[in-house]
Design a protein around this motif. Sequence first.
Motif, PDB file in Angstrom:
ATOM      1  N   PRO A 174       0.805  -1.232   0.000  1.00 16.29           N
ATOM      2  CA  PRO A 174       0.000   0.000   0.000  1.00 16.29           C
ATOM      3  C   PRO A 174       0.834   1.277   0.000  1.00 16.29           C
ATOM      4  N   LEU A 175       1.973   1.284   0.678  1.00 15.42           N
ATOM      5  CA  LEU A 175       2.799   2.503   0.709  1.00 15.42           C
ATOM      6  C   LEU A 175       3.398   2.792  -0.662  1.00 15.42           C
ATOM      7  N   ALA A 176       3.804   1.730  -1.352  1.00 15.46           N
ATOM      8  CA  ALA A 176       4.356   1.892  -2.703  1.00 15.46           C
ATOM      9  C   ALA A 176       3.272   2.418  -3.644  1.00 15.46           C
ATOM     10  N   VAL A 177       2.058   1.873  -3.507  1.00 17.41           N
ATOM     11  CA  VAL A 177       0.949   2.303  -4.365  1.00 17.41           C
ATOM     12  C   VAL A 177       0.600   3.769  -4.084  1.00 17.41           C
ATOM     13  N   ALA A 178       0.718   4.171  -2.821  1.00 14.62           N
ATOM     14  CA  ALA A 178       0.425   5.568  -2.456  1.00 14.62           C
ATOM     15  C   ALA A 178       1.335   6.535  -3.215  1.00 14.62           C
ATOM     16  N   LYS A 179       2.569   6.105  -3.485  1.00 18.07           N
ATOM     17  CA  LYS A 179       3.510   6.973  -4.222  1.00 18.07           C
ATOM     18  C   LYS A 179       3.022   7.247  -5.648  1.00 18.07           C
ATOM     19  N   ILE A 180       2.343   6.261  -6.241  1.00 17.54           N
ATOM     20  CA  ILE A 180       1.811   6.469  -7.598  1.00 17.54           C
ATOM     21  C   ILE A 180       0.821   7.630  -7.582  1.00 17.54           C
ATOM     22  N   PHE A 181      -0.101   7.583  -6.614  1.00 20.32           N
ATOM     23  CA  PHE A 181      -1.113   8.639  -6.526  1.00 20.32           C
ATOM     24  C   PHE A 181      -0.455   9.995  -6.285  1.00 20.32           C
ATOM     25  N   GLU A 182       0.594   9.993  -5.449  1.00 24.10           N
ATOM     26  CA  GLU A 182       1.280  11.235  -5.088  1.00 24.10           C
ATOM     27  C   GLU A 182       1.991  11.834  -6.317  1.00 24.10           C
ATOM     28  N   VAL A 183       2.782  11.015  -7.005  1.00 25.28           N
ATOM     29  CA  VAL A 183       3.568  11.515  -8.144  1.00 25.28           C
ATOM     30  C   VAL A 183       2.665  11.965  -9.294  1.00 25.28           C
ATOM     31  N   LYS A 184       1.596  11.209  -9.536  1.00 26.74           N
ATOM     32  CA  LYS A 184       0.689  11.553 -10.632  1.00 26.74           C
ATOM     33  C   LYS A 184      -0.275  12.678 -10.277  1.00 26.74           C
ATOM     34  N   LYS A 185      -0.396  12.947  -8.974  1.00 24.79           N
ATOM     35  CA  LYS A 185      -1.439  13.856  -8.487  1.00 24.79           C
ATOM     36  C   LYS A 185      -2.805  13.307  -8.905  1.00 24.79           C
ATOM     37  N   ARG A 186      -2.897  11.983  -8.773  1.00 22.13           N
ATOM     38  CA  ARG A 186      -4.144  11.303  -9.177  1.00 22.13           C
ATOM     39  C   ARG A 186      -5.083  11.262  -7.989  1.00 22.13           C
ATOM     40  N   PRO A 187      -6.362  11.598  -8.172  1.00 19.47           N
ATOM     41  CA  PRO A 187      -7.305  11.544  -7.055  1.00 19.47           C
ATOM     42  C   PRO A 187      -7.390  10.118  -6.505  1.00 19.47           C
ATOM     43  N   SER A 188      -7.482   9.998  -5.199  1.00 20.77           N
ATOM     44  CA  SER A 188      -7.445   8.670  -4.576  1.00 20.77           C
ATOM     45  C   SER A 188      -8.688   7.845  -4.886  1.00 20.77           C
ATOM     46  N   PHE A 189      -9.731   8.480  -5.445  1.00 22.21           N
ATOM     47  CA  PHE A 189     -10.944   7.712  -5.775  1.00 22.21           C
ATOM     48  C   PHE A 189     -10.875   7.119  -7.179  1.00 22.21           C
ATOM     49  N   ASN A 190      -9.716   7.262  -7.850  1.00 23.84           N
ATOM     50  CA  ASN A 190      -9.561   6.735  -9.216  1.00 23.84           C
ATOM     51  C   ASN A 190      -8.723   5.451  -9.159  1.00 23.84           C
ATOM     52  N   PRO A 191      -9.378   4.268  -9.212  1.00 22.91           N
ATOM     53  CA  PRO A 191      -8.668   2.999  -8.973  1.00 22.91           C
ATOM     54  C   PRO A 191      -7.655   2.646 -10.057  1.00 22.91           C
TER      55      PRO A 191
END
Length: 202
Positions: free
Chosen positions: A41-58
């Motif tokens: 989960p922590l690694a996946v969180a980095k994807i959302f952070e770097v992309k600035k992707r909303p967390s509700f977008n699976p």
Amino acid sequence: MNLVKANKESITKASQIIKTGGLVAFPTETVYGLGADALNPLAVAKIFEVKKRPSFNPLIIHIAEKDWLNEFTIYNDERINLIIDKFWPGPLTLVLEKKNSVPNIVTSGNPTVAVRMPNHPVALELIKQSETPIAAPSANKFGHLSPTTAKHVHKYLGEKVDLILDGGKSDVGVESTIVHYDNGNFYLLRFGGVTKEELEEV
Ligand code: AMP
Ligand code: MG
């Protein structure tokens, strides 16, 4: 410089980065993906952070062998196997009921998970060596164009990615087709590399 040509050595290095929770951009036949260990989960969180992707977008998870699907999803319908045999590896994503092994951050809390087996030797080798499914959206900032070259990834994400594997230009250039299977019915969620007609034939 975090941009390297994809070869035996750099793919092994990239798999070590995935295994230790880092981010690797890699080529698929559709577009370049920004990947992390889907089970971390922590690694996946980095994807959302770097992309600035909303967390509700699976995210879509990428597997290297067809039978990995059973480790992460639940289904009981022969037609799913027919679809997999026809279109995998390839630009077809299946959304199925998820098992508990898939972290909620990957699916944005949904009880389903999106899975695909990419048709690209670099992607498949990276996933195999990482020994884990790789969660990967396109390697661009949210709302920007999806990259089809490693240079394009480097230009927009730069050093925020631990390693960018250059495997040449992605040749489909369009995203995967997404099909949601629910209770015996198939729903086309996104048009992409596989056409509706090809799906209906199967
Ligand atoms: P991409 O942005 O190309 O990485 O594709 C991810 C897209 O797959 C999301 O924006 C959703 O449209 C779809 N998707 C992923 N997981 C799910 C899911 N569990 N249920 C429905 N759609 C999903
Ligand atoms: Mg995208």
